[in-house]
Design a protein around this motif. Structure first.
Motif, PDB file in Angstrom:
ATOM      1  N   ALA A  18      -0.892   5.795  -7.554  1.00  0.00           N
ATOM      2  CA  ALA A  18      -0.503   6.761  -6.695  1.00  0.00           C
ATOM      3  C   ALA A  18       0.363   7.740  -7.493  1.00  0.00           C
ATOM      4  CB  ALA A  18       0.480   6.287  -5.465  1.00  0.00           C
ATOM      5  N   TYR A  64       4.339  -0.656  -4.252  1.00  0.00           N
ATOM      6  CA  TYR A  64       3.641   0.423  -4.518  1.00  0.00           C
ATOM      7  C   TYR A  64       2.306   0.287  -5.302  1.00  0.00           C
ATOM      8  CZ  TYR A  64       7.441   3.398  -2.691  1.00  0.00           C
ATOM      9  OH  TYR A  64       8.514   3.842  -1.803  1.00  0.00           O
ATOM     10  N   GLN A 111       9.315   8.497  -5.772  1.00  0.00           N
ATOM     11  CA  GLN A 111       9.179   7.885  -4.802  1.00  0.00           C
ATOM     12  C   GLN A 111      10.025   6.357  -4.689  1.00  0.00           C
ATOM     13  OE1 GLN A 111       5.577   7.549  -2.323  1.00  0.00           O
ATOM     14  NE2 GLN A 111       4.756   8.523  -3.904  1.00  0.00           N
ATOM     15  N   LEU A 153       0.701   6.404  -1.839  1.00  0.00           N
ATOM     16  CA  LEU A 153      -0.068   7.422  -1.435  1.00  0.00           C
ATOM     17  C   LEU A 153       0.497   8.319  -0.443  1.00  0.00           C
ATOM     18  CD1 LEU A 153      -3.550   5.261  -1.068  1.00  0.00           C
ATOM     19  CD2 LEU A 153      -2.517   6.789  -3.111  1.00  0.00           C
ATOM     20  N   SER A 154       1.256   7.776   0.482  1.00  0.00           N
ATOM     21  CA  SER A 154       1.880   8.630   1.624  1.00  0.00           C
ATOM     22  C   SER A 154       3.440   8.872   1.091  1.00  0.00           C
ATOM     23  CB  SER A 154       1.896   8.160   2.948  1.00  0.00           C
ATOM     24  OG  SER A 154       2.578   8.886   3.988  1.00  0.00           O
ATOM     25  N   GLU A 155       3.913  10.029   0.652  1.00  0.00           N
ATOM     26  CA  GLU A 155       5.258  10.251   0.286  1.00  0.00           C
ATOM     27  C   GLU A 155       5.981  10.267   1.572  1.00  0.00           C
ATOM     28  OE1 GLU A 155       6.257  12.875  -2.647  1.00  0.00           O
ATOM     29  OE2 GLU A 155       4.444  13.058  -3.569  1.00  0.00           O
ATOM     30  N   GLU A 156       5.418  10.749   2.659  1.00  0.00           N
ATOM     31  CA  GLU A 156       5.919  10.510   4.040  1.00  0.00           C
ATOM     32  C   GLU A 156       6.604   9.080   4.284  1.00  0.00           C
ATOM     33  OE1 GLU A 156       5.585  11.846   8.736  1.00  0.00           O
ATOM     34  OE2 GLU A 156       3.777  12.019   7.185  1.00  0.00           O
ATOM     35  N   ALA A 157       5.692   8.068   4.093  1.00  0.00           N
ATOM     36  CA  ALA A 157       6.132   6.796   4.200  1.00  0.00           C
ATOM     37  C   ALA A 157       7.380   6.542   3.460  1.00  0.00           C
ATOM     38  CB  ALA A 157       5.030   5.884   4.107  1.00  0.00           C
ATOM     39  N   SER A 158       7.488   6.639   2.192  1.00  0.00           N
ATOM     40  CA  SER A 158       8.759   6.412   1.349  1.00  0.00           C
ATOM     41  C   SER A 158      10.007   7.121   2.082  1.00  0.00           C
ATOM     42  CB  SER A 158       8.488   6.956  -0.085  1.00  0.00           C
ATOM     43  OG  SER A 158       7.423   6.266  -0.650  1.00  0.00           O
ATOM     44  N   ASP A 193       0.900  -1.191   0.083  1.00  0.00           N
ATOM     45  CA  ASP A 193      -0.071  -0.021   0.165  1.00  0.00           C
ATOM     46  C   ASP A 193       0.913   1.360   0.127  1.00  0.00           C
ATOM     47  OD1 ASP A 193      -1.955  -1.705   0.055  1.00  0.00           O
ATOM     48  OD2 ASP A 193      -2.711  -1.309   2.080  1.00  0.00           O
ATOM     49  N   TYR A 201       2.063   1.632   8.398  1.00  0.00           N
ATOM     50  CA  TYR A 201       1.571   2.347   9.579  1.00  0.00           C
ATOM     51  C   TYR A 201       2.956   2.711  10.389  1.00  0.00           C
ATOM     52  CZ  TYR A 201      -2.503  -0.587   8.231  1.00  0.00           C
ATOM     53  OH  TYR A 201      -3.611  -1.270   7.599  1.00  0.00           O
ATOM     54  N   ASP A 202       2.555   3.846  11.104  1.00  0.00           N
ATOM     55  CA  ASP A 202       3.736   4.437  11.991  1.00  0.00           C
ATOM     56  C   ASP A 202       4.060   3.384  12.933  1.00  0.00           C
ATOM     57  OD1 ASP A 202       3.659   6.931  10.768  1.00  0.00           O
ATOM     58  OD2 ASP A 202       2.433   7.756  12.282  1.00  0.00           O
TER      59      ASP A 202
END
Length: 276
Positions: free
Chosen positions: A80, A76, A86, A57-62, A54, A234-235
């Motif tokens: 997205a 990925y 990414q 969708l969150s570039e922060e996760a990458s 998944d 997930y964090d």
């Protein structure tokens, strides 16, 4: 003729594929080998692969994963944004790439996303969607299914997916969102390198539950030699994985890219066939 067999070897479904070998020559160096993250493991100790689904969708996760010690295998979502950027970032950080291919779920209320593979599609539209999904970024070793509890039970549809994977020289990881999935059998019938996940890490988004699943992953690896887990960005999952990664050396377990496990299993299958 691609033939899918049941677990006991009884023929169940035959899917005609005209001139399969001539129409889809396998590259001399398949993409899954060419794009694999190198592994120096010798096979003397258990290995595990952790796939993070998944993504995109969150570039922060990458960004977070790019700072984590791996190698992790990162899947990925093709719909997205900014996927070339990414995926290039995490690949440069030493992680392996996959396409998390959207497929039809059983739950009609669940949305698999844009250009998902559906059993109701015409042959032309089905192929167009496969091609679109596989064109969104470069450098991946293969695919695993996003959702897909309905489509992965459809032998004809899964053989169609495998035809495209074989044509491109990619591997298949069955996420096993359905216990009735025919994904592995379709891959075997069409000559696509394959593997299936063993556990999901974070169905319960709590550190203690994720740690318990990681312990289960380790036990499987010790018994069988390898094990494969799927988690999500997930964090709490990434935080737990960061701490767990530091314990592996003392446990004499190696974290490897998914392609390393597929390579080992392909060698085992080859040796089994040639020994007959």
């Amino acid at each position: 003729m691609a033939v899918l067999e049941s677990m006991d070897g009884v023929e169940e479904v035959q899917i005609p594929i005209q001139e399969l070998d001539n129409a889809m020559p396998v590259p001399r160096e398949p993409a899954w080998r060419r794009n694999a993250v190198p592994s120096s493991e010798t096979g003397k100790q258990p290995v595990v692969a952790v796939v993070i689904d998944d993504l995109g969708l969150s570039e922060e996760a990458s960004l977070l994963l790019g700072q984590m010690q791996g190698p992790y295998t990162l899947a990925y979502l093709p719909y997205a944004d900014n996927l070339p950027e990414q995926t290039a970032y995490v690949r440069a950080a030493g992680h392996e790439l996959m396409v998390h291919l959207p497929m039809q779920p059983k739950n009609d209320d669940a949305d698999p996303g844009a250009n998902a593979l559906l059993s109701s599609l015409s042959q032309e539209e089905f192929d167009r969607r496969v091609n679109w999904n596989l064109s969104r970024f470069q450098g991946y070793v293969g695919i695993n299914n996003h959702m897909g509890s309905e489509l992965t039970e459809d032998a004809g549809a899964m053989v169609r997916v495998m035809v495209k994977l074989r044509e491109g020289g990619h591997l298949f990881l069955d996420s096993l969102t359905s216990s009735k999935s025919v994904g592995v059998r379709a891959a075997k019938a069409t000559g696509v390198p394959y593997i299936a996940r063993d556990i999901f890490l974070d169905n319960v988004r709590e550190a203690s539950a994720i740690e318990e699943q990681l312990q289960k992953l380790e036990r499987i690896a010790r018994m069988r030699g390898y094990a494969i887990a799927i988690g999500h960005p997930y964090d709490i999952t990434l935080e737990t994985l960061t701490k767990w990664r530091e314990t592996l050396k003392d446990k004499e377990i190696s974290l490897v890219p998914l392609s390393e496990i597929v390579l080992r299993q392909e060698r085992v299958r080859h040796d089994t066939v040639t020994a007959r």
